[in-house]
Enzyme design. Structure first.
Site, PDB file in Angstrom:
ATOM      1  N   CYS A 332      32.247  22.612  11.396  1.00 36.81           N
ATOM      2  CA  CYS A 332      32.729  21.448  12.166  1.00 36.81           C
ATOM      3  C   CYS A 332      33.159  21.758  13.606  1.00 36.81           C
ATOM      4  O   CYS A 332      32.732  21.059  14.536  1.00 36.81           O
ATOM      5  CB  CYS A 332      33.877  20.752  11.448  1.00 36.81           C
ATOM      6  SG  CYS A 332      33.958  21.032   9.693  1.00 36.81           S
ATOM      7  N   GLN A 379      25.574  26.005   4.519  1.00 39.86           N
ATOM      8  CA  GLN A 379      26.072  24.659   4.245  1.00 39.86           C
ATOM      9  C   GLN A 379      25.203  23.650   4.999  1.00 39.86           C
ATOM     10  O   GLN A 379      24.964  23.800   6.197  1.00 39.86           O
ATOM     11  CB  GLN A 379      27.531  24.537   4.686  1.00 39.86           C
ATOM     12  CG  GLN A 379      28.265  23.391   4.024  1.00 39.86           C
ATOM     13  CD  GLN A 379      29.764  23.530   4.183  1.00 39.86           C
ATOM     14  OE1 GLN A 379      30.243  23.981   5.225  1.00 39.86           O
ATOM     15  NE2 GLN A 379      30.523  23.143   3.188  1.00 39.86           N
ATOM     16  N   ASP A 381      25.424  20.922   6.572  1.00 38.88           N
ATOM     17  CA  ASP A 381      26.381  20.024   7.208  1.00 38.88           C
ATOM     18  C   ASP A 381      25.684  18.964   8.043  1.00 38.88           C
ATOM     19  O   ASP A 381      24.589  19.171   8.559  1.00 38.88           O
ATOM     20  CB  ASP A 381      27.281  20.818   8.160  1.00 38.88           C
ATOM     21  CG  ASP A 381      28.609  21.164   7.520  1.00 38.88           C
ATOM     22  OD1 ASP A 381      29.138  20.329   6.799  1.00 38.88           O
ATOM     23  OD2 ASP A 381      29.102  22.282   7.755  1.00 38.88           O
ATOM     24  N   HIS A 383      27.373  16.100  11.077  1.00 41.81           N
ATOM     25  CA  HIS A 383      28.521  15.450  11.692  1.00 41.81           C
ATOM     26  C   HIS A 383      28.003  14.220  12.416  1.00 41.81           C
ATOM     27  O   HIS A 383      27.100  14.319  13.249  1.00 41.81           O
ATOM     28  CB  HIS A 383      29.239  16.416  12.646  1.00 41.81           C
ATOM     29  CG  HIS A 383      29.749  17.628  11.943  1.00 41.81           C
ATOM     30  ND1 HIS A 383      29.167  18.868  12.073  1.00 41.81           N
ATOM     31  CD2 HIS A 383      30.754  17.775  11.046  1.00 41.81           C
ATOM     32  CE1 HIS A 383      29.810  19.730  11.308  1.00 41.81           C
ATOM     33  NE2 HIS A 383      30.773  19.100  10.673  1.00 41.81           N
ATOM     34  N   LYS A 462      37.883  11.345   1.481  1.00 41.47           N
ATOM     35  CA  LYS A 462      36.489  11.747   1.252  1.00 41.47           C
ATOM     36  C   LYS A 462      35.922  11.082   0.007  1.00 41.47           C
ATOM     37  O   LYS A 462      36.652  10.617  -0.869  1.00 41.47           O
ATOM     38  CB  LYS A 462      36.380  13.268   1.117  1.00 41.47           C
ATOM     39  CG  LYS A 462      37.167  13.863  -0.054  1.00 41.47           C
ATOM     40  CD  LYS A 462      36.947  15.362  -0.160  1.00 41.47           C
ATOM     41  CE  LYS A 462      37.727  15.938  -1.351  1.00 41.47           C
ATOM     42  NZ  LYS A 462      37.329  17.306  -1.680  1.00 41.47           N
ATOM     43  N   HIS A 508      32.162  13.985   8.379  1.00 43.25           N
ATOM     44  CA  HIS A 508      31.644  15.277   7.924  1.00 43.25           C
ATOM     45  C   HIS A 508      30.870  14.976   6.643  1.00 43.25           C
ATOM     46  O   HIS A 508      31.364  14.222   5.798  1.00 43.25           O
ATOM     47  CB  HIS A 508      32.755  16.252   7.535  1.00 43.25           C
ATOM     48  CG  HIS A 508      33.773  16.501   8.587  1.00 43.25           C
ATOM     49  ND1 HIS A 508      33.837  17.676   9.301  1.00 43.25           N
ATOM     50  CD2 HIS A 508      34.803  15.749   9.033  1.00 43.25           C
ATOM     51  CE1 HIS A 508      34.859  17.630  10.136  1.00 43.25           C
ATOM     52  NE2 HIS A 508      35.464  16.463   9.989  1.00 43.25           N
TER      53      HIS A 508
END
Length: 641
Positions: A332, A379, A381, A383, A462, A508
Site C-alpha cells: 500500500c 500479493q 494487490d 488500490h 473490510k 485496498h
C-alpha cells in the site's frame, strides 16, 4: 419481562427464568439442540437467568458460537479424562478453535500417540456418566489459593494476570474443576461422538522463551455420522496435501536454508505464470493499470503509513546509509507514492492500480506451513482511488471481479463484513461512512453476509471472501478494505469539478490474496489434477516403441507450434507403464502413437476425464484442446481409468 427472539417474535414472562427454561417453553426439540445463547449480543450459558427485557438468540451446533460451546465442553471432558489417567499432569489452556478444540498439557513423560486411545476410552466413560456441569465463582485471591493447593502453576499464572477484585468463573463436572469463562453445555451427556486427532508441541503462551507443552487436538459432534463425515474429509485432505503433491508433481520445494521462503520449480513456475497471465488479462478488461513498487523503503514511509507502530514485529528491517529501512510487508505505501507522483483530477478517478508485489512478513517458525503460511509471497494487490460518490459502484465492481475468479475455479464462498477494531485510526464519522459504504454495496448486490464486529483492519472496515473447496474446507482469500486514513496520512489530493482540492477515498483489495497460498489451495482443491488451461503439462505424447519416436516428435512439434504445453516420453518403456506414469502426474491428455497412427496421421487420445477417447486427426485434436484452453473449461470426470 419481554423476550424478543431472533425472528422478531416476543415472549412474555412474569418471573425470571433460565435460558434453558425459555428454550423449553418455545420448543422441547430446540431446548435439546441448544448449546448456548446470546443475550443482547453477549454469549451466555443456557443456565443463565434472565430477569429483564432483552433480545435472546438460542444457538445450536449449526452456528459458530454454538459449536464453540460444544467443543469447549469436549476439551474439559478430555482434560478430566487425562487427570483421571495421569493425575500428575499440569493443565494449561483448553479452548475451542475453528475446527474442534485442544488442551495444552505439561507432563514429565510427554504424551505419545498411543495414549490418545486410552484417553478417548476414559472420555467415553465421562460422557456415559452424564455429569451435570455447574458454574460458580471465586474471588481472585480464592482462585489463586485453590490452584496453588491443587498444584496447577499455569492456572495460578493465568489468574494472577487478571485485575484485582475481578470475580473468577469456574466450571465443575464431577470431581473435575477448571478455570473458564464459558459457556458450556449443561452436562457431559450431549457429547456423543469425538476423536482425538493429533499431538503437537506448543510453547506456553506462544513464547519460545517458555516451556514446551504437549498440545492434544480433537474434534467432536452431536452425531456419530457427522464425525465420520468429518474424519473422511480429513483423510481426503491428507491425500490432497499440497506439500506432498507439490513434491510429487515437481511444483515447489522448501529448504532448510530458507525456512518459509518457497522455491518454485519449472512446472510450478508454469502454473504460477499462467495464473498471473489470467490475472493480468482480467484486470486489463476491468480497467486496471499495473504498477510495481520497490521491496525496500525507508522507515519514515512506514511511520507515515502507521505500519511501523502497528506491524513492526512482523517486518524485516535493515540499515542503508546509516538510516533505517524496512522490507515491505504490504504494497500500500508504495501505491500512495505512485498516486502522488503527478497531479490528479476528478476526471482521472476512479484510478484502479494493480500490483503483483512481493512482500515479506516475519512469521514464527512454528506457524510456517507449506505454501499456506510463508515468510515471502506475491500479493495480488490493487488500490482504487475514487470520489465518495464512486464508493458503492467500485466496491460492487471488485465483488463481481472476485466472484468471476472464484466461479472459474468452481469455488463456492461466503462473505463477512468486519467492523472497527479497538486499535483503529480515524474519526467515528469516517468509520461510519466507510462501513456503510461496504454494507450498502453488499446489499445492492444482494449478497448474504455475516458481520464480524471489531475484526476490521486498523485503518478501515473490510469485506472478506471465504471460499469453500471441493471437500468442504473454507479459506479466507479475497478482501476489500475501505480506507480513509492512508490518503489523509499521505496528503493525497485531486482537483474536483469545483476547482478545489479534495481527499480521495481508497480501496485496498486482493482477489487471490497470496498467490503462493492460492496455489496451495488449488493443488488441494483439484488434488493436483488441474484443469487443462492451468496444467503445467497439458499433453504427453507416448510413442508405443522407439520405431515411432520420429512420428511422436512431429506430433510434439505441431502441439508446440499451436501453443500447447506438451512433452514427449522418449524412454524405452512399455506403453502401459508410460500411461500409468502420465496418469500419476495428472496429465490431462495422453496421445498414444504407433504404427496405425503414423500410417493415417492420427493420434490415439486418452484423457484424464473420459479414459480412451479413440483415434483423432491431430489437427482436430489441436482445435478441440485449444478451444478448451481458451474457454478455461473444467471437464468433468466421466470415467475412472
Amino acid at each position: 419481562m419481554k423476550i424478543t427472539l431472533k425472528d422478531g417474535s416476543e415472549k412474555g414472562y412474569e418471573r425470571s427464568m433460565s435460558v434453558l427454561d425459555i428454550a423449553k417453553d418455545i420448543s422441547e426439540g430446540l431446548a435439546r439442540a441448544a448449546t448456548c445463547a446470546k443475550i443482547d449480543g453477549d454469549i451466555v450459558d443456557l443456565r443463565t437467568d434472565v430477569s429483564k427485557d432483552c433480545e435472546l438468540e438460542l444457538l445450536t451446533f449449526d452456528s459458530e458460537d454454538g459449536r464453540g460451546a460444544f467443543w469447549h465442553t469436549t476439551s474439559h471432558i478430555m482434560a478430566q479424562a487425562i487427570k483421571r489417567l495421569y493425575p500428575e499432569t499440569k493443565l494449561a489452556i483448553g479452548p475451542s478453535i475453528d475446527n474442534g478444540f485442544y488442551y495444552d498439557l505439561d507432563r514429565e513423560t510427554p504424551f505419545v500417540a498411543e495414549d490418545l486411545e486410552k484417553i478417548e476410552a476414559e472420555m467415553k466413560k465421562i460422557v456415559k456418566e452424564a455429569l451435570p456441569i455447574e458454574r460458580f465463582t471465586k474471588t481472585r485471591e480464592e482462585a489463586i489459593a485453590y490452584f496453588k493447593e491443587n498444584d496447577e502453576p499455569y492456572k495460578v499464572e493465568l489468574v494472577e494476570d487478571l485485575p484485582e477484585g475481578e470475580e473468577i468463573s469456574f466450571y465443575k463436572q464431577g470431581e473435575f474443576v477448571d478455570l473458564c469463562a464459558g459457556p458450556h453445555l449443561m452436562s457431559t451427556k450431549a457429547v456423543k461422538a469425538f476423536k482425538l486427532t493429533s499431538l503437537a508441541g506448543a510453547y506456553w503462551r506462544g513464547s519460545e522463551k517458555n516451556k514446551m507443552l504437549t498440545r492434544i487436538y480433537g474434534i467432536s459432534y452431536p452425531k456419530k455420522a457427522d464425525l465420520e463425515e468429518y474424519l473422511h474429509m480429513m483423510e481426503e485432505a491428507k491425500k490432497r496435501d499440497h506439500r506432498k503433491l507439490g513434491r510429487e508433481l515437481g511444483l515447489f520445494m522448501m529448504c532448510d536454508e530458507g525456512p518459509g521462503f518457497p522455491f518454485f520449480l519449472p512446472k510450478g513456475m508454469v502454473l504460477k505464470n499462467t495464473l498471473l497471465d489470467y490475472w493480468r488479462e482480467l484486470h486489463k478488461e476491468n480497467g486496471y493499470v499495473e504498477v510495481s513498487t520497490p521491496i525496500i523503503l525507508s522507515r519514515h514511509l512506514w511511520e507515515n503509513s502507521g505500519h511501523w507502530d502497528h506491524y513492526k514485529d512482523n517486518m524485516y528491517t535493515t540499515m542503508i546509509d546509516e538510516e533505517d529501512y524496512a522490507v515491505k510487508p504490504m504494497n500500500c505505501p508504495g501505491g500512495m507514492l505512485v498516486y502522488k507522483s503527478e497531479p490528479r483530477s476528478y476526471k482521472d478517478l476512479p484510478l484502479r492500480m494493480g500490483e503483483l508485489g512481493l512482500v515479506h512478513r516475519h512469521e514464527k517458525s512454528g506457524a510456517l506451513h507449506g505454501l499456506f503460511r510463508v515468510r515471502c509471497f506475491t500479493q495480488d494487490d490493487a488500490h482504487i482511488f475514487m470520489t465518495p460518490e464512486q464508493i458503492r459502484d467500485e466496491i460492487k465492481g471488485v465483488a463481481r471481479l472476485i466472484d468471476e475468479i472464484y466461479s472459474l475455479f468452481g469455488f463456492k464462498y461466503h462473505v463477512e463484513l468486519s467492523t472497527r477494531p479497538d486499535n483503529s485510526m480515524g474519526s467515528d464519522e469516517d468509520w461510519e461512512m466507510a462501513t456503510e459504504g461496504l454494507r450498502g454495496a453488499l446489499d445492492d448486490l444482494g449478497l448474504d453476509y455475516m458481520v464480524n464486529e471489531g475484526d476490521g483492519a486498523f485503518y478501515g472496515p473490510k469485506i472478506d471472501f471465504h471460499l469453500e473447496d471441493s471437500i468442504g474446507r473454507t479459506w479466507q482469500c479475497g478482501t476489500i478494505q475501505l480506507d480513509m486514513q492512508m490518503p489523509q496520512r499521505f496528503d493525497l489530493e485531486y482537483t474536483g469539478a469545483d476547482g478545489e482540492k479534495h481527499r480521495p477515498i481508497m480501496i485496498h483489495r486482493v482477489a487471490f490474496g497470496s498467490i503462493e497460498r492460492f496455489i496451495g489451495i488449488l493443488i488441494e482443491h483439484f488434488a493436483g489434477a488441474f484443469p487443462t488451461w492451468l496444467a503445467p503439462v497439458q499433453v504427453k505424447v507416448l510413442p508405443i516403441s522407439e520405431k515411432h519416436l520420429e512420428y511422436g516428435k512431429k506430433v510434439l512439434e505441431q502441439l508446440e507450434e499451436a501453443g500447447i504445453r506438451a512433452e514427449l516420453d522418449e524412454r524405452a518403456e512399455k506403453i502401459g507403464y508410460k500411461i500409468r506414469e502420465a496418469q500419476m502426474n495428472k496429465i490431462p491428455y495422453m496421445l498414444v502413437v504407433g504404427a496405425k497412427e503414423e500410417e493415417q496421421n492420427l493420434v490415439s487420445v486418452r484423457s484424464r476425464f473420459a479414459g480412451d477417447e479413440g483415434q483423432k486427426d491431430i489437427a482436430s485434436f489441436i482445435d478441440a484442446i485449444k478451444e478448451e484452453i481458451q474457454a478455461k473449461v473444467q471437464r468433468e470426470v466421466t470415467k475412472e481409468d
